[in-house]
Design a protein around this motif. Structure first.
Motif, PDB file in Angstrom:
ATOM      1  N   GLU A 193     -49.254 -42.947 -27.381  1.00  0.00           N
ATOM      2  CA  GLU A 193     -50.519 -43.516 -27.859  1.00  0.00           C
ATOM      3  C   GLU A 193     -51.199 -42.578 -28.848  1.00  0.00           C
ATOM      4  N   LEU A 194     -51.203 -41.290 -28.529  1.00  0.00           N
ATOM      5  CA  LEU A 194     -51.801 -40.316 -29.441  1.00  0.00           C
ATOM      6  C   LEU A 194     -51.061 -40.280 -30.774  1.00  0.00           C
ATOM      7  N   LEU A 195     -49.737 -40.323 -30.716  1.00  0.00           N
ATOM      8  CA  LEU A 195     -48.935 -40.310 -31.933  1.00  0.00           C
ATOM      9  C   LEU A 195     -49.238 -41.537 -32.799  1.00  0.00           C
ATOM     10  N   LYS A 196     -49.341 -42.685 -32.169  1.00  0.00           N
ATOM     11  CA  LYS A 196     -49.623 -43.912 -32.921  1.00  0.00           C
ATOM     12  C   LYS A 196     -51.027 -43.889 -33.504  1.00  0.00           C
ATOM     13  N   MET A 197     -51.978 -43.254 -32.806  1.00  0.00           N
ATOM     14  CA  MET A 197     -53.330 -43.126 -33.337  1.00  0.00           C
ATOM     15  C   MET A 197     -53.318 -42.342 -34.647  1.00  0.00           C
ATOM     16  N   SER A 216     -39.669 -40.637 -34.869  1.00  0.00           N
ATOM     17  CA  SER A 216     -39.516 -39.777 -36.037  1.00  0.00           C
ATOM     18  C   SER A 216     -39.318 -38.337 -35.573  1.00  0.00           C
ATOM     19  N   LEU A 217     -38.992 -37.432 -36.497  1.00  0.00           N
ATOM     20  CA  LEU A 217     -38.806 -36.023 -36.143  1.00  0.00           C
ATOM     21  C   LEU A 217     -40.046 -35.458 -35.480  1.00  0.00           C
ATOM     22  N   MET A 218     -41.200 -35.705 -36.094  1.00  0.00           N
ATOM     23  CA  MET A 218     -42.439 -35.184 -35.527  1.00  0.00           C
ATOM     24  C   MET A 218     -42.749 -35.813 -34.183  1.00  0.00           C
ATOM     25  N   GLY A 219     -42.449 -37.107 -34.058  1.00  0.00           N
ATOM     26  CA  GLY A 219     -42.696 -37.790 -32.796  1.00  0.00           C
ATOM     27  C   GLY A 219     -41.853 -37.226 -31.674  1.00  0.00           C
ATOM     28  N   ILE A 220     -40.573 -37.015 -31.944  1.00  0.00           N
ATOM     29  CA  ILE A 220     -39.656 -36.482 -30.931  1.00  0.00           C
ATOM     30  C   ILE A 220     -40.031 -35.052 -30.559  1.00  0.00           C
ATOM     31  N   VAL A 221     -40.376 -34.243 -31.565  1.00  0.00           N
ATOM     32  CA  VAL A 221     -40.804 -32.863 -31.299  1.00  0.00           C
ATOM     33  C   VAL A 221     -42.079 -32.850 -30.459  1.00  0.00           C
ATOM     34  N   SER A 222     -42.994 -33.740 -30.762  1.00  0.00           N
ATOM     35  CA  SER A 222     -44.258 -33.824 -30.014  1.00  0.00           C
ATOM     36  C   SER A 222     -44.012 -34.196 -28.557  1.00  0.00           C
ATOM     37  N   LEU A 223     -43.157 -35.197 -28.332  1.00  0.00           N
ATOM     38  CA  LEU A 223     -42.842 -35.611 -26.963  1.00  0.00           C
ATOM     39  C   LEU A 223     -42.122 -34.493 -26.210  1.00  0.00           C
ATOM     40  N   GLY A 224     -41.210 -33.814 -26.900  1.00  0.00           N
ATOM     41  CA  GLY A 224     -40.503 -32.706 -26.259  1.00  0.00           C
ATOM     42  C   GLY A 224     -41.432 -31.573 -25.887  1.00  0.00           C
ATOM     43  N   SER A 225     -42.379 -31.248 -26.768  1.00  0.00           N
ATOM     44  CA  SER A 225     -43.353 -30.186 -26.495  1.00  0.00           C
ATOM     45  C   SER A 225     -44.232 -30.555 -25.304  1.00  0.00           C
ATOM     46  N   MET A 226     -44.660 -31.812 -25.275  1.00  0.00           N
ATOM     47  CA  MET A 226     -45.485 -32.271 -24.159  1.00  0.00           C
ATOM     48  C   MET A 226     -44.735 -32.173 -22.841  1.00  0.00           C
ATOM     49  N   LEU A 245     -42.389 -24.744 -33.185  1.00  0.00           N
ATOM     50  CA  LEU A 245     -43.071 -25.656 -34.103  1.00  0.00           C
ATOM     51  C   LEU A 245     -43.321 -24.996 -35.456  1.00  0.00           C
ATOM     52  N   LEU A 246     -43.705 -23.734 -35.451  1.00  0.00           N
ATOM     53  CA  LEU A 246     -43.900 -23.015 -36.709  1.00  0.00           C
ATOM     54  C   LEU A 246     -42.578 -22.884 -37.462  1.00  0.00           C
ATOM     55  N   MET A 247     -41.491 -22.728 -36.725  1.00  0.00           N
ATOM     56  CA  MET A 247     -40.174 -22.648 -37.351  1.00  0.00           C
ATOM     57  C   MET A 247     -39.841 -23.953 -38.072  1.00  0.00           C
ATOM     58  N   PHE A 248     -40.297 -25.080 -37.496  1.00  0.00           N
ATOM     59  CA  PHE A 248     -40.020 -26.375 -38.101  1.00  0.00           C
ATOM     60  C   PHE A 248     -40.689 -26.513 -39.469  1.00  0.00           C
ATOM     61  N   THR A 249     -41.829 -25.843 -39.681  1.00  0.00           N
ATOM     62  CA  THR A 249     -42.485 -25.918 -40.996  1.00  0.00           C
ATOM     63  C   THR A 249     -41.582 -25.324 -42.077  1.00  0.00           C
ATOM     64  N   VAL A 250     -40.772 -24.327 -41.697  1.00  0.00           N
ATOM     65  CA  VAL A 250     -39.842 -23.703 -42.643  1.00  0.00           C
ATOM     66  C   VAL A 250     -38.598 -24.577 -42.830  1.00  0.00           C
ATOM     67  N   LEU A 251     -38.029 -25.022 -41.694  1.00  0.00           N
ATOM     68  CA  LEU A 251     -36.786 -25.797 -41.759  1.00  0.00           C
ATOM     69  C   LEU A 251     -36.967 -27.119 -42.503  1.00  0.00           C
ATOM     70  N   THR A 252     -38.160 -27.686 -42.423  1.00  0.00           N
ATOM     71  CA  THR A 252     -38.420 -28.973 -43.095  1.00  0.00           C
ATOM     72  C   THR A 252     -39.060 -28.784 -44.466  1.00  0.00           C
ATOM     73  N   LYS A 253     -39.150 -27.529 -44.910  1.00  0.00           N
ATOM     74  CA  LYS A 253     -39.740 -27.193 -46.211  1.00  0.00           C
ATOM     75  C   LYS A 253     -41.157 -27.746 -46.348  1.00  0.00           C
ATOM     76  N   ASN A 254     -41.889 -27.571 -45.281  1.00  0.00           N
ATOM     77  CA  ASN A 254     -43.310 -27.951 -45.220  1.00  0.00           C
ATOM     78  C   ASN A 254     -43.560 -29.452 -45.223  1.00  0.00           C
ATOM     79  N   SER A 255     -42.509 -30.261 -45.007  1.00  0.00           N
ATOM     80  CA  SER A 255     -42.777 -31.685 -44.789  1.00  0.00           C
ATOM     81  C   SER A 255     -43.368 -31.864 -43.396  1.00  0.00           C
ATOM     82  N   PHE A 256     -43.085 -30.907 -42.540  1.00  0.00           N
ATOM     83  CA  PHE A 256     -43.744 -30.798 -41.229  1.00  0.00           C
ATOM     84  C   PHE A 256     -44.787 -29.701 -41.393  1.00  0.00           C
ATOM     85  N   THR A 257     -46.042 -30.095 -41.657  1.00  0.00           N
ATOM     86  CA  THR A 257     -47.049 -29.154 -42.122  1.00  0.00           C
ATOM     87  C   THR A 257     -47.706 -28.366 -40.999  1.00  0.00           C
TER      88      THR A 257
END
Length: 265
Positions: free
Chosen positions: A40-44, A51-61, A92-104
């Motif tokens: 619900e939070l992701l959809k908000m 998506s990549l961010m969605g899966i990472v968010s669920l995994g972190s939670m 998560l900070l590592m993902f900002t590098v791996l995705t070339k800042n598409s994951f901000t």
């Protein structure tokens, strides 16, 4: 209104049944509920759960949600939630590098805050139910306090409400209603304690009543602020007439970590 009542009754029966069953039944049930709340939070924020961010968010939670005891047989290393939290941030900070800042960096902040909000809130609900002998009563105690506060605030607000509590966030809530909710929680909580004296003394029980009723209302305002920020009426529509999971559990997941941090339960 009829649909709201039916959904409320069915939802209450299911939740109470899960609390009574406890064990894996309750843990799995809460894990599913927490996952829906995170979606619900992701959809908000208009993030696709798959998506990549969605899966990472669920995994972190999930890393923050599940009790560390679940991994005892898999990972022979003792770790704390603080260590898990630090690990999540670094990944998560590592993902900002791996995705070339598409994951901000801003999105990392959203994932961290959302994971903590949902993950830790429901984590402490599971941990409380697992407390030997009194876990079920503790969950019911806090649950009844929050339900009573919500109902007491509604009826007191309708009868006596004149002064807005926080109009920029929730226009319908009043100071009179808030006080009425706390008074109702004190009455119901005191009756509960007299029937099931699960605390060393009444002072401890009274302190929990005040914390649960006061911060439960704050938790409701926090979720209202989220919905206003993302311009949505409800967090979701999984509960007909009641909105989403966050709309129903916002107070509970806000209160549980506070009670544990204060070592009251």
């Amino acid at each position: 209104m009829k649909q709201r009542i039916i959904t409320g009754v069915i939802g209450a029966i299911v939740f109470i049944s899960m609390v009574i069953l406890g064990g894996w039944f309750f843990s799995i049930f809460i894990s599913i509920v927490a996952s829906v709340a995170m979606i619900e939070l992701l959809k908000m924020k208009k993030i696709a759960p798959l998506s990549l961010m969605g899966i990472v968010s669920l995994g972190s939670m999930w890393l923050l949600l599940v009790p560390t005891s679940w991994f005892d047989q898999v990972i022979p290393i003792t770790y704390t939630k603080v260590e898990t939290f630090i690990f999540v941030i670094l990944v998560l900070l590592m993902f900002t590098v791996l995705t070339k800042n598409s994951f901000t960096f801003d999105e990392v902040g959203f994932v961290i805050l959302s994971s903590v909000y949902v993950g830790f809130g429901f984590h402490f609900l599971i941990v409380t139910r697992d407390i030997a002998d009194i876990g079920m009563y503790l969950v019911f105690f806090v649950l009844f306090l929050i339900w009573t506060t919500d109902s007491g605030a509604y009826f007191a607000g309708r009868a006596f409400g004149k002064h807005k509590l926080w109009p920029d966030i929730s226009p319908k809530k009043t100071i009179e209603g808030s006080i009425g909710g706390i008074v109702a929680a004190l009455i119901v909580g005191s009756i509960f304690y007299m029937i099931v004296p699960i605390f060393p003394n009444y002072i401890t029980a009274l302190f929990i009543m005040l914390i649960a009723s006061t911060f439960g209302q704050l938790g409701d305002l926090v979720e209202s602020a989220l919905k206003r920020h993302y311009a949505v009426k409800d967090s979701g529509n999984v509960l007909p007439g009641h909105g989403g999971i966050l709309d129903r559990f916002d107070s509970l997941i806000y209160v549980m970590p506070i009670l544990h941090l204060l070592q009251l339960i």
